[in-house]
Design a protein around this motif. Structure first.
Motif, PDB file in Angstrom:
ATOM      1  N   VAL A 346       0.838  -1.206   0.000  1.00 50.58           N
ATOM      2  CA  VAL A 346       0.000   0.000   0.000  1.00 50.58           C
ATOM      3  C   VAL A 346       0.871   1.253   0.000  1.00 50.58           C
ATOM      4  CG1 VAL A 346      -1.708   1.333   1.309  1.00 50.58           C
ATOM      5  CG2 VAL A 346      -1.967  -1.146   1.085  1.00 50.58           C
ATOM      6  N   VAL A 347       1.900   1.269   0.834  1.00 53.43           N
ATOM      7  CA  VAL A 347       2.798   2.427   0.903  1.00 53.43           C
ATOM      8  C   VAL A 347       3.474   2.655  -0.442  1.00 53.43           C
ATOM      9  CG1 VAL A 347       4.959   3.282   1.918  1.00 53.43           C
ATOM     10  CG2 VAL A 347       3.186   2.314   3.391  1.00 53.43           C
ATOM     11  N   ALA A 348       3.926   1.583  -1.060  1.00 54.32           N
ATOM     12  CA  ALA A 348       4.621   1.719  -2.343  1.00 54.32           C
ATOM     13  C   ALA A 348       3.678   2.187  -3.446  1.00 54.32           C
ATOM     14  CB  ALA A 348       5.258   0.386  -2.724  1.00 54.32           C
ATOM     15  N   GLY A 349       2.409   1.784  -3.402  1.00 53.24           N
ATOM     16  CA  GLY A 349       1.497   2.050  -4.497  1.00 53.24           C
ATOM     17  C   GLY A 349       0.684   3.319  -4.388  1.00 53.24           C
ATOM     18  N   ALA A 350       0.652   3.959  -3.217  1.00 53.80           N
ATOM     19  CA  ALA A 350      -0.156   5.172  -3.035  1.00 53.80           C
ATOM     20  C   ALA A 350       0.498   6.367  -3.725  1.00 53.80           C
ATOM     21  CB  ALA A 350      -0.342   5.453  -1.553  1.00 53.80           C
ATOM     22  N   GLU A 351      -0.335   7.340  -4.093  1.00 52.58           N
ATOM     23  CA  GLU A 351       0.162   8.560  -4.735  1.00 52.58           C
ATOM     24  C   GLU A 351      -0.393   9.782  -4.006  1.00 52.58           C
ATOM     25  OE1 GLU A 351       2.344   8.948  -7.022  1.00 52.58           O
ATOM     26  OE2 GLU A 351       2.566   6.860  -7.664  1.00 52.58           O
ATOM     27  N   LEU A 352       0.493  10.740  -3.724  1.00 51.04           N
ATOM     28  CA  LEU A 352       0.049  12.002  -3.142  1.00 51.04           C
ATOM     29  C   LEU A 352      -0.662  12.856  -4.188  1.00 51.04           C
ATOM     30  CD1 LEU A 352       3.143  13.048  -0.974  1.00 51.04           C
ATOM     31  CD2 LEU A 352       0.931  12.229  -0.141  1.00 51.04           C
ATOM     32  N   ASN A 353      -1.768  13.446  -3.794  1.00 48.23           N
ATOM     33  CA  ASN A 353      -2.470  14.394  -4.664  1.00 48.23           C
ATOM     34  C   ASN A 353      -1.830  15.776  -4.486  1.00 48.23           C
ATOM     35  OD1 ASN A 353      -4.243  12.365  -5.463  1.00 48.23           O
ATOM     36  ND2 ASN A 353      -5.664  12.798  -3.789  1.00 48.23           N
ATOM     37  N   ARG A 354      -0.746  15.985  -5.172  1.00 44.98           N
ATOM     38  CA  ARG A 354       0.100  17.151  -4.910  1.00 44.98           C
ATOM     39  C   ARG A 354      -0.624  18.475  -5.158  1.00 44.98           C
ATOM     40  NH1 ARG A 354       6.275  15.699  -6.758  1.00 44.98           N
ATOM     41  NH2 ARG A 354       6.286  13.522  -6.080  1.00 44.98           N
ATOM     42  N   GLU A 355      -1.381  18.559  -6.227  1.00 42.98           N
ATOM     43  CA  GLU A 355      -2.058  19.819  -6.524  1.00 42.98           C
ATOM     44  C   GLU A 355      -3.086  20.152  -5.453  1.00 42.98           C
ATOM     45  OE1 GLU A 355      -3.672  20.031 -10.433  1.00 42.98           O
ATOM     46  OE2 GLU A 355      -1.772  19.553 -11.431  1.00 42.98           O
ATOM     47  N   ALA A 356      -3.835  19.145  -5.026  1.00 38.27           N
ATOM     48  CA  ALA A 356      -4.842  19.379  -3.993  1.00 38.27           C
ATOM     49  C   ALA A 356      -4.191  19.800  -2.682  1.00 38.27           C
ATOM     50  CB  ALA A 356      -5.683  18.121  -3.787  1.00 38.27           C
ATOM     51  N   ILE A 357      -3.073  19.178  -2.349  1.00 36.16           N
ATOM     52  CA  ILE A 357      -2.364  19.537  -1.119  1.00 36.16           C
ATOM     53  C   ILE A 357      -1.838  20.961  -1.210  1.00 36.16           C
ATOM     54  CG2 ILE A 357      -0.336  19.024   0.301  1.00 36.16           C
ATOM     55  CD1 ILE A 357      -0.704  16.051  -0.604  1.00 36.16           C
ATOM     56  N   SER A 358      -1.183  21.257  -2.315  1.00 40.94           N
ATOM     57  CA  SER A 358      -0.557  22.567  -2.487  1.00 40.94           C
ATOM     58  C   SER A 358      -1.582  23.699  -2.499  1.00 40.94           C
ATOM     59  CB  SER A 358       0.242  22.581  -3.797  1.00 40.94           C
ATOM     60  OG  SER A 358       0.830  23.838  -4.012  1.00 40.94           O
ATOM     61  N   SER A 359      -2.758  23.419  -3.075  1.00 35.65           N
ATOM     62  CA  SER A 359      -3.765  24.484  -3.199  1.00 35.65           C
ATOM     63  C   SER A 359      -4.302  24.951  -1.856  1.00 35.65           C
ATOM     64  CB  SER A 359      -4.922  23.992  -4.072  1.00 35.65           C
ATOM     65  OG  SER A 359      -5.652  22.969  -3.412  1.00 35.65           O
ATOM     66  N   ARG A 360      -4.119  24.162  -0.823  1.00 33.27           N
ATOM     67  CA  ARG A 360      -4.672  24.516   0.491  1.00 33.27           C
ATOM     68  C   ARG A 360      -3.597  24.674   1.555  1.00 33.27           C
ATOM     69  NH1 ARG A 360      -8.279  19.911   2.016  1.00 33.27           N
ATOM     70  NH2 ARG A 360      -8.883  21.295   3.724  1.00 33.27           N
ATOM     71  N   LEU A 361      -2.338  24.695   1.141  1.00 29.13           N
ATOM     72  CA  LEU A 361      -1.253  24.731   2.128  1.00 29.13           C
ATOM     73  C   LEU A 361      -1.263  26.005   2.969  1.00 29.13           C
ATOM     74  CD1 LEU A 361       2.051  23.240   0.663  1.00 29.13           C
ATOM     75  CD2 LEU A 361       0.841  22.574   2.750  1.00 29.13           C
ATOM     76  N   GLU A 362      -1.733  27.088   2.394  1.00 27.97           N
ATOM     77  CA  GLU A 362      -1.722  28.338   3.147  1.00 27.97           C
ATOM     78  C   GLU A 362      -2.922  28.452   4.100  1.00 27.97           C
ATOM     79  OE1 GLU A 362       0.823  30.075   3.298  1.00 27.97           O
ATOM     80  OE2 GLU A 362       1.910  29.445   1.496  1.00 27.97           O
ATOM     81  N   HIS A 363      -3.795  27.447   4.080  1.00 25.49           N
ATOM     82  CA  HIS A 363      -4.901  27.431   5.036  1.00 25.49           C
ATOM     83  C   HIS A 363      -4.393  26.932   6.383  1.00 25.49           C
ATOM     84  CE1 HIS A 363      -8.118  26.928   1.622  1.00 25.49           C
ATOM     85  NE2 HIS A 363      -7.274  27.933   1.404  1.00 25.49           N
ATOM     86  N   GLY A 364      -4.858  27.531   7.448  1.00 24.27           N
ATOM     87  CA  GLY A 364      -4.517  27.043   8.775  1.00 24.27           C
ATOM     88  C   GLY A 364      -3.364  27.749   9.447  1.00 24.27           C
TER      89      GLY A 364
END
Length: 459
Positions: A346-364
């Motif tokens: 599972v760890v090897a096969g998962a993919e980060l949704n980079r755009e979704a993460i980056s689009s909200r990084l400045e929240h919080g």
């Protein structure tokens, strides 16, 4: 001769319900390979001290190896009336080679025989689980090349707290798993003491050589006290505890990735080969492997609790209650092994949704703590800096904007040290770059750790 190895003093048959109630061969047959190994070592020692002739020891060894081969092939017929794997193997040996087989049990009891076989099985299983933990560590480290430079929001109380590098996150689990491996190694040292030859509880009057058997089976030493040896299940309970900690770490990881894979977080896309669907909702991709990893932790915790309760009131030395230890340990080992095998995939096969993460990084307001420490660097006491930045965050929240979009005048009004250079520490990219301490998410420190782990794991 009585059908029972202990039947000489009895003048009647055992109630069949008792045979069914007391048997353990239905589960302890898993110890057959260890029983064969231990008995061969015992026979060779008996020959060395003159109890057996070399020819008799050879007959026993050949017979045991044949029986072990039949069990491995699935052609051996276990008998419930012979209670356990040990007596099944011994009776089969006697049936094949006659009275020579009756000499094998000289200088030992089933009490120390069972303990020896169980220790050998746990030792073998520790090595297997350590290899699985290593595979999972490698899966996390190998992600570091793919996810270099990716920034994630770090959480406390499940609320956004500070930015962290994705690689820092992956290595956090490597550290947890390394402690699990360390606990396994410590446990292995205590498991790896030979009880064989302590007999039922008091030892034996026969001049056996326990150290020879220990050397033959790869034990580091011999259990020193026969009473302790007969009653001891510390080694099994400690192993069950280590398995429980591994399961707890896997459960934490599973819970986090379950959350990350939701639409609400949208951080992670799980490999579909390790998900399932819904019987009614066609759109569903459910993280069942992760959910079951989390759920199966409950049975591992329960097994540990059962073992602790099992031994809490037992007097010295052996009591039949101890027969109940094996199913709990077997189940925990099987469960953790199955979870680990899937976790690495599972760890090897998962993919980060980079755009979704980056689009909200400045929240919080992930950069708020960095801004506070910037003030501390200008001589402001921590508690004062905390209050000043807290007010700035409150203002930004009311205006629905990140800290970096507040006007310079508002920063200068909050404190004179907050001049135009303040914008060099605001935003997640600047906040990440500002970290310095050893063990932090500072990019150079993380890079060092990645290199160290790659060297340690050979990947």
């Amino acid at each position: 001769m009585s059908a029972k190895p202990w039947g000489g003093v009895f003048d009647g048959a055992t109630d069949p319900r008792v045979e069914k109630f007391t048997e353990s061969v239905s589960f302890d047959h898993r110890l057959y390979a260890q029983d064969v190994r231990g008995s061969i070592a015992h026979a060779n020692m008996l020959a060395a001290v003159g109890v057996l002739t070399p020819v008799e020891a050879k007959q026993i060894s050949v017979g045991l190896e044949e029986i072990g081969g039949e069990i491995a092939a699935g052609t051996f017929a276990f008998r419930q009336d012979l209670e356990d794997v040990h007596m099944n193997i011994e009776r089969a040996l006697i049936d094949r080679i006659g009275d020579v087989g009756r000499k094998l049990h000289t200088g030992r009891s089933r009490n120390d025989q069972v303990s020896t076989d169980f220790r050998l099985w746990i030792r073998d299983t520790i090595d297997q689980i350590d290899a699985l933990l290593t595979d999972l560590q490698r899966a996390f480290v190998q992600r570091c090349g793919r996810d270099e430079g990716v920034i994630l929001p770090g959480y406390t109380h499940l609320q956004r707290a500070q930015p962290v590098l994705a690689n820092h996150y992956w290595l956090a689990y490597c550290e947890k798993l390394q402690r699990d491996r360390s606990r396994l190694a410590d446990c292995r040292g205590r498991v790896n003491q030979l009880p064989l030859g302590t007999a039922a509880l008091a030892g034996t009057t026969i001049a056996i050589d326990r150290q020879m058997v220990a050397d033959s089976l790869g034990f580091e030493g011999v259990v020193a006290n026969s009473l302790d040896s007969s009653s001891d299940r510390d080694f099994a309970i400690e192993f069950a505890f280590v398995l429980t900690m591994i399961a707890e770490h896997l459960s934490t990881w599973a819970e986090e990735w379950i959350l990350w894979s939701t639409c609400e977080f949208n951080f992670l896309q799980l490999p579909q080969a390790y998900c399932t669907g819904s019987s009614i909702m066609p759109q569903k991709i459910n993280p069942d492997v992760l959910e079951l990893t989390r759920g199966k932790t409950a049975r591992v915790v329960g097994n540990l609790q059962a073992l602790l309760v099992l031994v809490k009131g037992l007097p010295l030395a052996y009591n039949r209650d101890l027969q109940e230890d094996k199913e709990r340990v077997f189940d925990s080992a099987d469960t953790v092994s199955a979870c680990l095998e899937l976790a690495a995939a599972v760890v090897a096969g998962a993919e980060l949704n980079r755009e979704a993460i980056s689009s909200r990084l400045e929240h919080g307001y992930l950069d708020a703590t960095t801004l506070m420490e910037y003030l501390i660097g200008h001589g402001v006491p921590q508690r004062s800096a905390h209050e000043i930045i807290g007010r700035l965050v409150a203002s930004a929240m009311k205006q629905r904007m990140p800290l970096a979009e507040l006007p310079l005048a508002e920063f200068q009004q909050a404190h004179s040290a907050l001049d135009e250079k303040v914008f060099n520490v605001l935003g997640v990219e600047h906040a990440i770059a500002a970290f310095q301490s050893v063990g932090s998410t500072a990019p150079p420190k993380v890079a060092e750790q990645v290199a160290s782990w790659r060297n340690h794991l050979g990947c």
